[in-house]
Structure formats: structure tokens, C-alpha cells
Design an enzyme around this catalytic site. Structure first.
Site, PDB file in Angstrom:
ATOM      1  N   VAL A   3       0.848  -1.196   0.000  1.00 48.11           N
ATOM      2  CA  VAL A   3       0.000   0.000   0.000  1.00 48.11           C
ATOM      3  C   VAL A   3       0.885   1.248   0.000  1.00 48.11           C
ATOM      4  O   VAL A   3       1.789   1.378   0.814  1.00 48.11           O
ATOM      5  CB  VAL A   3      -0.932   0.011   1.229  1.00 48.11           C
ATOM      6  CG1 VAL A   3      -1.737   1.311   1.264  1.00 48.11           C
ATOM      7  CG2 VAL A   3      -1.866  -1.191   1.196  1.00 48.11           C
ATOM      8  N   GLY A   4       0.595   2.162  -0.933  1.00 47.94           N
ATOM      9  CA  GLY A   4       1.448   3.339  -1.073  1.00 47.94           C
ATOM     10  C   GLY A   4       2.804   2.960  -1.627  1.00 47.94           C
ATOM     11  O   GLY A   4       3.810   3.601  -1.318  1.00 47.94           O
ATOM     12  N   GLY A   5       2.834   1.927  -2.465  1.00 49.59           N
ATOM     13  CA  GLY A   5       4.093   1.364  -2.961  1.00 49.59           C
ATOM     14  C   GLY A   5       4.763   2.141  -4.065  1.00 49.59           C
ATOM     15  O   GLY A   5       5.804   1.711  -4.581  1.00 49.59           O
TER      16      GLY A   5
ATOM     17  N   HIS B  51       3.186   6.978   9.266  1.00 55.39           N
ATOM     18  CA  HIS B  51       3.726   8.164   9.952  1.00 55.39           C
ATOM     19  C   HIS B  51       3.270   9.470   9.291  1.00 55.39           C
ATOM     20  O   HIS B  51       3.456  10.545   9.849  1.00 55.39           O
ATOM     21  CB  HIS B  51       5.253   8.093  10.043  1.00 55.39           C
ATOM     22  CG  HIS B  51       5.980   8.339   8.761  1.00 55.39           C
ATOM     23  ND1 HIS B  51       7.322   8.645   8.736  1.00 55.39           N
ATOM     24  CD2 HIS B  51       5.585   8.307   7.459  1.00 55.39           C
ATOM     25  CE1 HIS B  51       7.708   8.803   7.478  1.00 55.39           C
ATOM     26  NE2 HIS B  51       6.677   8.595   6.694  1.00 55.39           N
TER      27      HIS B  51
ATOM     28  N   ASP C 279      -1.523   2.187  -5.123  1.00 56.48           N
ATOM     29  CA  ASP C 279      -1.213   3.598  -4.871  1.00 56.48           C
ATOM     30  C   ASP C 279      -2.216   4.464  -5.605  1.00 56.48           C
ATOM     31  O   ASP C 279      -3.122   3.957  -6.283  1.00 56.48           O
ATOM     32  CB  ASP C 279       0.221   3.918  -5.315  1.00 56.48           C
ATOM     33  CG  ASP C 279       0.860   5.014  -4.462  1.00 56.48           C
ATOM     34  OD1 ASP C 279       0.200   6.049  -4.234  1.00 56.48           O
ATOM     35  OD2 ASP C 279       2.018   4.851  -4.026  1.00 56.48           O
ATOM     36  N   ARG C 280      -2.043   5.772  -5.483  1.00 54.28           N
ATOM     37  CA  ARG C 280      -2.925   6.709  -6.173  1.00 54.28           C
ATOM     38  C   ARG C 280      -2.916   6.401  -7.674  1.00 54.28           C
ATOM     39  O   ARG C 280      -1.867   6.076  -8.232  1.00 54.28           O
ATOM     40  CB  ARG C 280      -2.456   8.141  -5.930  1.00 54.28           C
ATOM     41  CG  ARG C 280      -2.595   8.618  -4.490  1.00 54.28           C
ATOM     42  CD  ARG C 280      -1.879   9.947  -4.278  1.00 54.28           C
ATOM     43  NE  ARG C 280      -0.431   9.797  -4.357  1.00 54.28           N
ATOM     44  CZ  ARG C 280       0.389  10.735  -4.814  1.00 54.28           C
ATOM     45  NH1 ARG C 280      -0.088  11.865  -5.284  1.00 54.28           N
ATOM     46  NH2 ARG C 280       1.690  10.522  -4.839  1.00 54.28           N
TER      47      ARG C 280
ATOM     48  N   LYS D 245       4.983   0.590   4.051  1.00 54.63           N
ATOM     49  CA  LYS D 245       6.337   1.081   4.297  1.00 54.63           C
ATOM     50  C   LYS D 245       6.323   2.596   4.405  1.00 54.63           C
ATOM     51  O   LYS D 245       6.054   3.296   3.445  1.00 54.63           O
ATOM     52  CB  LYS D 245       7.288   0.659   3.178  1.00 54.63           C
ATOM     53  CG  LYS D 245       8.668   1.312   3.264  1.00 54.63           C
ATOM     54  CD  LYS D 245       9.481   1.065   2.021  1.00 54.63           C
ATOM     55  CE  LYS D 245      10.699   1.978   1.986  1.00 54.63           C
ATOM     56  NZ  LYS D 245      10.371   3.378   1.654  1.00 54.63           N
TER      57      LYS D 245
ATOM     58  N   ASP E  62      -7.762   4.159  -3.460  1.00 57.93           N
ATOM     59  CA  ASP E  62      -7.689   5.005  -2.270  1.00 57.93           C
ATOM     60  C   ASP E  62      -7.708   4.106  -1.038  1.00 57.93           C
ATOM     61  O   ASP E  62      -8.690   3.409  -0.785  1.00 57.93           O
ATOM     62  CB  ASP E  62      -8.879   5.960  -2.262  1.00 57.93           C
ATOM     63  CG  ASP E  62      -8.837   6.945  -1.097  1.00 57.93           C
ATOM     64  OD1 ASP E  62      -8.020   6.753  -0.176  1.00 57.93           O
ATOM     65  OD2 ASP E  62      -9.631   7.901  -1.106  1.00 57.93           O
ATOM     66  N   MET E  63      -6.621   4.132  -0.266  1.00 57.92           N
ATOM     67  CA  MET E  63      -6.522   3.244   0.894  1.00 57.92           C
ATOM     68  C   MET E  63      -7.548   3.581   1.964  1.00 57.92           C
ATOM     69  O   MET E  63      -7.822   2.767   2.855  1.00 57.92           O
ATOM     70  CB  MET E  63      -5.113   3.295   1.484  1.00 57.92           C
ATOM     71  CG  MET E  63      -4.684   4.638   2.014  1.00 57.92           C
ATOM     72  SD  MET E  63      -2.937   4.625   2.533  1.00 57.92           S
ATOM     73  CE  MET E  63      -2.696   6.356   2.937  1.00 57.92           C
TER      74      MET E  63
END
Length: 356
Positions: free
Chosen positions: A199-201, A261, A223-224, A257, A243-244
Site C-alpha cells: 500500500v502506497g508502494g 507516519h 497507490d494513487r 512502508k 484510495d486506501m
């Protein structure tokens, strides 16, 4: 020795030195940017041996009036650990020369482990200049620092500015290459898994590393849409846009990853609940894998803690945060997870495995 307000003069001078060090700390970043912009690490690398000042300024073609200025910057960067000053000998004379260190080797472009894109992205004046707005930002109830300085959330800014979006993706890809070193010792984390969603890779740097190390593992980069469009997969690697905060593709494991944060606790809980939903039908194999910072102020070395706390300030400006183990545990439980395990990965990052 004289005493002022109960302080010895020597203590006051130490305080002054600390103050001045922080006043001029921005010059550290600018000298690092100068080093990358002028390709100094590549020049030394291509030279094949330590390079003298005269050789360096000749290649850079700087005016004679600036030779001493180049020497000042190189001397300071050597003192800071980016170069090593060595002596080279020939029949005619004995000269000082500059050699690469571990840090400057990471700035040599075209190598497997190059962090120059990170320097170029983070120190772009449009982005780094935002930190002049810290005072104004702290009084804005909901705006991020970039919302104050750029007029939009950071992610919206990237969507609306393709050049910055490309620079950001290249920076994240360069950072992901560093994970290659760490993942070589993480077989147990991926053992027994048949599928994983990153996710968001981004452009898939980390996913490709995982696919190469575990060819039996089916990997989806999520990802987007504007990030993954036109990216080509392979036998065990595919790209999916979405969209996560809405939903996440199903898999045995979900990898995040350096994603959580960026977000508040409330948003992290939303993301983790979607992760839990995505692994709900995968029995004992199902888990979420985080690669992120865990702050251990009492256990970590002072310098490591300093870096983690600095990253926390940086993420706070995005309305995110770096977290202690207790803070991680709190959001895991609120997202409905029952157990977790933390293992060291790099000096900065840890692997957190979360179980439903």
C-alpha cells in the site's frame, strides 16, 4: 571563574555554541545540496582515486576567485563526514585530496544505492522553504504546514504539480532501494505468504525487491491512480490504483512502508481497519507488515533518537507523527488487532507485524 545568574561563564559559552550551531544548521543542508547539484561525488567516483582541489575545480570550471570558496565547502563537508581528506604523493609534491566516504558513496548517481533524489526532493526551495512558516502553522487549527505555505495539503500539491510528483516518487524509490539491504535478512517475515499488497508502494521499487527475493509471492502495488498509471507489471507483480481510505485489495499480507507516519491516529486506524478487512479471509497467514520508525528514547543511542525525533517534527508538519511502541500499540488495538511483534530492520526503521 565569573558567574552570571548562577551559570559559569564556560556554561554560557557552551550554550552560545549550541545556539549558533542551530542558527547556522541550514548551511549543512545547503552544502549537501551544493555537493549533489555539482555532482561532486560522481566526479570523485569517476576520477577513480582521491581528487585534489585543483583537479576538482578544473573539472567544475569554477572561476579562480572561487577556488578558495570551493575549498571552504569541501573542508567543511569533510569535517562533517561526507569526504575524507587524504595525502597523495608524487615525485614533485605532496597534496591533500578528497576521497568518498560511506555517506558520499550514497550520493553517486547511477548506483544501486543512491539517495541523491532524496536530497533534491527534500531540499527543493518550494518545499524546504515551507518551514519558515512554522510559527503561523502552529496557530492554524487544521492546516498542515504545506497547507499554510502552499495553499493545499502535500498530497494534493503533488497531484497538481507533476514535476514535484515525479521528484517525490524518485526520492521514495531511492529510499526503497535501501530496504533491499535490510530485506535480505527478513525471510521469516514473508515466509508462508502467497500474496501481498504494498500500500502506497509508489513505482514499485520495494515490491520488485520482494518479488525478486520471493518469486512465488504474488505482489500488488496499490497507490494513487496517477502514480501507478502506465506502469507495467510482471508475472508476479501487478499495479492497482485506488484510495486506501476506501478499500484495499485482498491478500495474505498488507505492507505499509513509511506510510502511517504521514497520518493522524484517527486516519491510521481507518487505514488499518481497511487492512484488517483485506486480510480477514486468510486464516493464520493474515497479517499487516509495517516498516516504520519506533521511538525508543531510553534504549536507542542519543544520535539515533535525535534523528527519530527530528523525523517526528518533520512528520508533524504533515499532521503525522513518529510513534513510540505504546502509541503504536494503542492504534493497533483500536483498529481491532489482537497482537503484534516488533523487530529491528535498520538503524532507523523497524518491522512491525500486526495480527488480527
Amino acid at each position: 571563574m565569573a558567574s552570571i545568574n548562577g551559570r559559569k561563564a564556560s556554561e554560557i559559552f557552551e550554550g552560545q555554541a549550541l545556539l549558533y550551531r542551530h542558527i547556522y544548521a541550514f548551511i549543512d543542508s545547503m552544502c549537501l545540496k551544493w555537493t549533489v547539484e555539482l555532482d561532486v561525488p560522481n566526479i570523485i567516483h569517476n576520477h577513480g582515486q582521491p581528487i585534489t582541489l585543483q583537479e576538482l575545480v578544473s573539472i567544475l570550471q569554477v572561476p579562480p576567485t572561487k577556488i578558495g570558496k570551493v575549498q571552504s565547502i569541501m573542508r567543511y563537508m569533510a569535517h562533517s563526514g561526507f569526504f575524507e581528506i587524504v595525502r597523495i604523493h608524487n615525485k614533485k609534491e605532496d597534496n591533500e585530496a578528497y576521497a568518498l566516504t560511506v555517506a558520499s558513496e550514497l550520493l553517486v548517481k547511477g548506483t544501486n544505492f543512491c539517495l541523491a533524489p532524496m536530497v533534491e526532493c527534500v531540499l527543493d526551495p518550494t518545499l524546504s522553504g515551507s518551514y519558515h512558516q512554522l510559527k503561523r502553522w502552529i496557530y492554524e487549527k487544521d492546516l498542515t504546514l504545506f497547507g499554510v505555505s502552499l495553499g493545499s495539503h502535500f498530497w494534493d500539491f503533488l497531484n497538481e504539480n507533476p514535476a514535484y510528483n515525479t521528484s517525490f516518487n524518485e526520492a521514495m524509490a531511492s529510499d526503497s532501494q535501501m530496504i533491499n539491504l535490510a530485506l535480505r535478512d527478513c525471510n521469516l517475515v514473508f515466509e508462508g505468504l502467497e500474496s501481498i499488497v504494498d500500500v502506497g508502494g509508489g513505482t514499485g521499487t520495494t515490491a520488485k525487491i520482494i518479488c525478486d527475493a520471493f518469486p512465488q509471492l504474488k505482489c500488488i502495488v496499490f497507490d494513487r491512480p496517477q502514480v501507478v498509471e502506465n506502469l507495467l507489471g510482471s508475472n508476479n507483480l501487478t499495479y492497482v490504483g485506488g484510495d486506501m481510505f476506501e478499500s484495499i485489495p485482498e491478500a495474505d499480507a498488507i505492507l505499509l512502508k513509511w506510510i502511517l507516519h504521514n497520518w493522524t491516529d484517527e486516519n491510521c486506524i481507518k487505514i488499518l481497519k481497511n487492512c484488517k478487512e483485506a486480510i480477514s479471509d486468510n486464516g493464520e497467514r493474515g497479517k499487516v507488515i509495517l516498516i516504520d520508525i519506533v521511538i525508543y528514547q531510553k534504549q536507542d543511542e542519543h544520535e539515533v533518537t535525535g534523528l527519530k525525533l527530528l523525523m517526528d517534527v518533520n512528520m508533524a508538519c504533515l499532521n503525522g507523527k513518529e510513534r513510540t511502541e505504546e502509541e503504536w500499540k494503542k492504534i493497533f488495538l483500536e483498529a481491532g488487532f489482537q497482537d503484534y511483534k516488533i523487530s529491528p530492520l535498520t538503524g532507523l526503521l523497524s518491522v512491525l507485524e500486526i495480527y488480527p
